[in-house]
Design a protein around this motif. Structure first.
Motif, PDB file in Angstrom:
ATOM      1  N   LEU A 179       0.827  -1.205   0.000  1.00  9.08           N
ATOM      2  CA  LEU A 179       0.000   0.000   0.000  1.00  9.08           C
ATOM      3  C   LEU A 179       0.867   1.264   0.000  1.00  9.08           C
ATOM      4  CD1 LEU A 179      -2.709  -1.159   2.570  1.00  9.08           C
ATOM      5  CD2 LEU A 179      -2.947  -1.041   0.085  1.00  9.08           C
ATOM      6  N   GLN A 180       1.920   1.261   0.786  1.00  8.22           N
ATOM      7  CA  GLN A 180       2.821   2.421   0.815  1.00  8.22           C
ATOM      8  C   GLN A 180       3.532   2.588  -0.528  1.00  8.22           C
ATOM      9  OE1 GLN A 180       5.279   1.493   4.187  1.00  8.22           O
ATOM     10  NE2 GLN A 180       3.868   2.446   5.661  1.00  8.22           N
ATOM     11  N   GLY A 181       3.908   1.473  -1.130  1.00 10.02           N
ATOM     12  CA  GLY A 181       4.587   1.537  -2.423  1.00 10.02           C
ATOM     13  C   GLY A 181       3.698   2.134  -3.505  1.00 10.02           C
ATOM     14  N   VAL A 182       2.427   1.734  -3.527  1.00 14.15           N
ATOM     15  CA  VAL A 182       1.544   2.251  -4.573  1.00 14.15           C
ATOM     16  C   VAL A 182       1.198   3.721  -4.310  1.00 14.15           C
ATOM     17  CG1 VAL A 182      -0.741   1.699  -3.587  1.00 14.15           C
ATOM     18  CG2 VAL A 182      -0.375   1.548  -6.064  1.00 14.15           C
ATOM     19  N   GLN A 183       1.189   4.134  -3.047  1.00 15.16           N
ATOM     20  CA  GLN A 183       0.980   5.554  -2.751  1.00 15.16           C
ATOM     21  C   GLN A 183       2.138   6.397  -3.277  1.00 15.16           C
ATOM     22  OE1 GLN A 183       0.071   5.032   1.569  1.00 15.16           O
ATOM     23  NE2 GLN A 183      -1.660   6.379   1.165  1.00 15.16           N
ATOM     24  N   GLN A 184       3.352   5.913  -3.118  1.00 14.10           N
ATOM     25  CA  GLN A 184       4.502   6.635  -3.639  1.00 14.10           C
ATOM     26  C   GLN A 184       4.475   6.692  -5.168  1.00 14.10           C
ATOM     27  OE1 GLN A 184       7.843   4.583  -1.945  1.00 14.10           O
ATOM     28  NE2 GLN A 184       7.401   5.256   0.151  1.00 14.10           N
TER      29      GLN A 184
END
Length: 366
Positions: free
Chosen positions: A64-69
């Motif tokens: 989830l953090q990766g796709v937000q970035q």
């Protein structure tokens, strides 16, 4: 109910009620992340969970953090491309209307938040296409289609130029002069969309569609396109738009007027029915029925079950026979909406021949 269908229903429920994810096991989190990624909704899921203060298990949180970035970088790129379009086209003194995802990012960030996409779409007056293409080429964009037939296909029959790619940045730009092909059964008037468009602050050459046209285009694109890989994502966009724009006085009456007046009542009515069933989107109970009465509902509403079946199964991996049949029927119907039968037969035959010739050439080289 199949496991795959249950996974998509879980995704829709969490998007509506993110608190539901708090009780998920690690295995169910893995299923949810994989399903959202397949539907191109992982970014939207990440933003929805973050805004609700829901934390995923550690492995899921990394995704989830990766796709937000990734989403932040893409949105920054879209804003940069908007400034480059301003620089390239401002001298023409024509309206340049951002469409779909780029419009959300630039004008309605609460709708575009978390959305992932790969290109920029603009709408310009058809009479200005030559000047627009020339100016874009001077600023580094080039046609991504070199085949003579593809060039003719786009320029004579479609609603856009062949896609353009920037020679340095690699970004893809679709230049539209309408929102449906010239050969389509429905005949929206792009001049009315441009006339109703709204200026974009700080970029005087650029505009965005009015809320009603933004929604109508979203649903029309979904229901005239035979490829449903991003179908749930587009419905999610529409759900966010309706929840955002419903508070504006007179919105529902204007939406009905715009859809009917631009010959797009049918796809909008079917889209609203799908939104009710899949997202529980609040709307006036009589709206879809009133739109259906303006064109005769049966030819379109009988497709509601097919779309629901097609959208509620993943595209990665193997679909059930029922979903595969529904998707094939929708694919054929979408092409029949886009072209008259004779032209469609010639086009598909030509593309099949070109594909076979290419495969033969590759085999001979191998």
């Amino acid at each position: 109910m199949s496991y795959a269908r249950k996974s998509r229903i879980l995704l829709l429920r969490v998007l509506r009620e993110p608190e539901h994810a708090q009780a998920l096991s690690i295995a169910r989190w893995s299923e949810l992340v994989a399903t959202a990624r397949d539907a191109n909704l992982l970014g939207a899921l990440a933003e929805r969970l973050a805004s609700a203060g829901v934390h995923a298990c550690a492995p899921a949180q990394l995704h989830l953090q990766g796709v937000q970035q990734l989403g932040e970088r893409q949105h920054l790129s879209i804003r940069w491309e908007a400034h480059q379009l301003q620089a390239a086209l401002s001298a023409l003194d024509i309206p340049v209307v951002l469409l779909k995802g780029s419009a959300y990012v630039m004008a309605y960030p609460e709708i575009g938040r978390g959305r992932l996409f790969g290109d920029v779409d603009i709408l310009v007056p058809r009479a200005a296409l030559g000047d627009v293409e020339s100016r874009l080429m001077l600023h580094g964009w080039a046609s991504a289609k070199s085949d003579a037939y593809d060039q003719r296909y786009y320029r004579e029959w479609m609603h856009e130029l062949p896609p353009m790619s920037h020679v340095r940045r690699g970004t893809v730009l679709d230049v539209h002069h309408n929102i449906l092909p010239l050969t389509s059964r429905n005949a929206p008037n792009p001049a009315t969309i441009i006339a109703r468009s709204q200026p974009l602050a700080g970029l005087p050459a650029l505009r965005v569609p009015c809320p009603e046209d933004l929604l109508v285009h979203c649903l029309t694109h979904l229901l005239h396109d035979g490829e449903l890989n991003n179908g749930l994502r587009d419905l999610h966009d529409a759900d966010l738009m309706l929840r955002r724009f419903a508070a504006e006085p007179g919105f529902w009456a204007r939406l009905q007027s715009v859809a009917t007046g631009n010959d797009l009542a049918a796809p909008v009515a079917l889209g609203l029915r799908l939104l009710e069933r899949l997202f529980g989107t609040p709307m006036p109970q009589t709206l879809a029925a009133e739109l259906e009465s303006s064109f005769g509902a049966k030819p379109w509403t009988r497709w509601l079950g097919s779309y629901e079946t097609a959208l509620l199964e993943p595209f990665a991996g193997r679909a059930s026979l029922r979903a595969a049949i529904a998707r094939q029927l929708i694919y054929v119907r979408s092409h029949s909406l886009r072209m008259p039968l004779g032209l469609l037969a010639r086009h598909l035959a030509r593309k099949a021949w070109m594909k076979r010739r290419s495969a033969t050439a590759e085999a001979e080289q191998g």
